[in-house]
Design a protein around this motif. Structure first.
Motif, mmCIF file in Angstrom:
data_model
loop_
_atom_site.group_PDB
_atom_site.id
_atom_site.type_symbol
_atom_site.label_atom_id
_atom_site.label_comp_id
_atom_site.label_asym_id
_atom_site.label_seq_id
_atom_site.Cartn_x
_atom_site.Cartn_y
_atom_site.Cartn_z
ATOM 1 N N ALA A 107 -7.344 3.274 10.856
ATOM 2 C CA ALA A 107 -7.855 3.867 9.381
ATOM 3 C C ALA A 107 -7.027 5.243 9.340
ATOM 4 O O ALA A 107 -6.886 5.705 8.280
ATOM 5 C CB ALA A 107 -9.060 3.576 9.678
ATOM 6 N N ASP A 108 -6.947 5.930 10.405
ATOM 7 C CA ASP A 108 -6.443 7.432 10.365
ATOM 8 C C ASP A 108 -4.744 7.183 9.679
ATOM 9 O O ASP A 108 -4.446 8.098 8.987
ATOM 10 C CB ASP A 108 -6.422 8.153 11.629
ATOM 11 N N MET A 109 -4.197 6.432 10.159
ATOM 12 C CA MET A 109 -3.073 6.038 9.516
ATOM 13 C C MET A 109 -2.709 5.218 7.951
ATOM 14 O O MET A 109 -2.149 5.755 7.432
ATOM 15 C CB MET A 109 -2.060 5.180 10.451
ATOM 16 N N ILE A 110 -3.976 4.665 7.810
ATOM 17 C CA ILE A 110 -4.079 4.423 6.451
ATOM 18 C C ILE A 110 -3.951 5.323 5.444
ATOM 19 O O ILE A 110 -3.450 5.196 4.478
ATOM 20 C CB ILE A 110 -5.228 3.312 6.528
ATOM 21 N N GLU A 111 -4.894 6.155 5.560
ATOM 22 C CA GLU A 111 -4.797 7.502 4.731
ATOM 23 C C GLU A 111 -3.320 8.061 4.544
ATOM 24 O O GLU A 111 -3.262 8.743 3.662
ATOM 25 C CB GLU A 111 -5.919 8.397 5.357
#
Length: 189
Positions: A107-111
């Motif tokens: 999820a950190d990379m989704i942002e």
């Protein structure tokens, strides 16, 4: 058509969180395989002074050997310069026509996706699979397949820090990885 999940990372060292994510995505999406792709030089990280490429590959081999659907692809280690996902996926699509690729990100990379190199072209080549991480939103302007995975608060940095502090890493990494780290005196300060 073969459905392949891609899990990229430094794997410095690979830990049980990597394996849990890979297995959950494999199962949730009915994929045929998960390919672990160790980065040569990730564009968003600075070199941490960890294990060399050969050690990282060997640890990945040890970590994944008991799962028949887990494979290792060294495509990024065979190139020089930054490991851009666009370049890797372009090559993989050329090498494996007819495969459906699913690129697994936290999820950190989704942002952060909007900042990825050639993201608009990349989303045409691969389906992104986002896995939950504490304190991050799973919202993006890009199409993301969300897969919920049990939270495991382990990271490669945590493992390296514990080793430097002479603390146990048992149950954080697979046992063969722990043995390899100890035998080769990796991550000692």
């Amino acid at each position: 058509m073969k459905k392949v999940g891609i899990l990229g990372g430094t794997f410095d060292p690979p830990h049980n969180g990597h394996l849990l994510i890979a297995n959950e995505v494999l199962d949730a999406l009915g994929l045929d395989e998960i390919w672990f792709i160790p980065n040569h030089e990730p564009p968003h990280k600075h070199k941490s002074g960890g294990a060399n490429n050969a050690d990282r590959v060997k640890m990945l081999e040890l970590a994944t050997r008991s799962h028949p659907n887990f494979k290792i692809d060294k495509i990024e280690l065979e190139r020089t310069g930054p490991s851009y996902t666009y370049d890797t996926m372009k090559l993989l699509n050329e090498m494996h026509p007819g495969y459906d690729f699913y690129f697994i990100i936290g999820a950190d990379m989704i942002e952060y996706l909007a900042n990825w190199y050639k993201i608009d072209e990349l989303i045409e080549m691969v389906k992104f699979v986002g896995v939950n991480r504490p304190d991050y939103q799973e919202i993006s302007q890009y199409p993301i397949i969300n897969v919920s995975v049990p939270e495991m608060g382990v990271s490669s940095k945590l493992v390296r820090d514990r080793l430097k502090e002479k603390k146990s890493i048992r149950y954080l990494v697979p046992e063969p990885v722990q043995e390899y780290i100890e035998e080769n005196k990796l991550y000692e300060s």
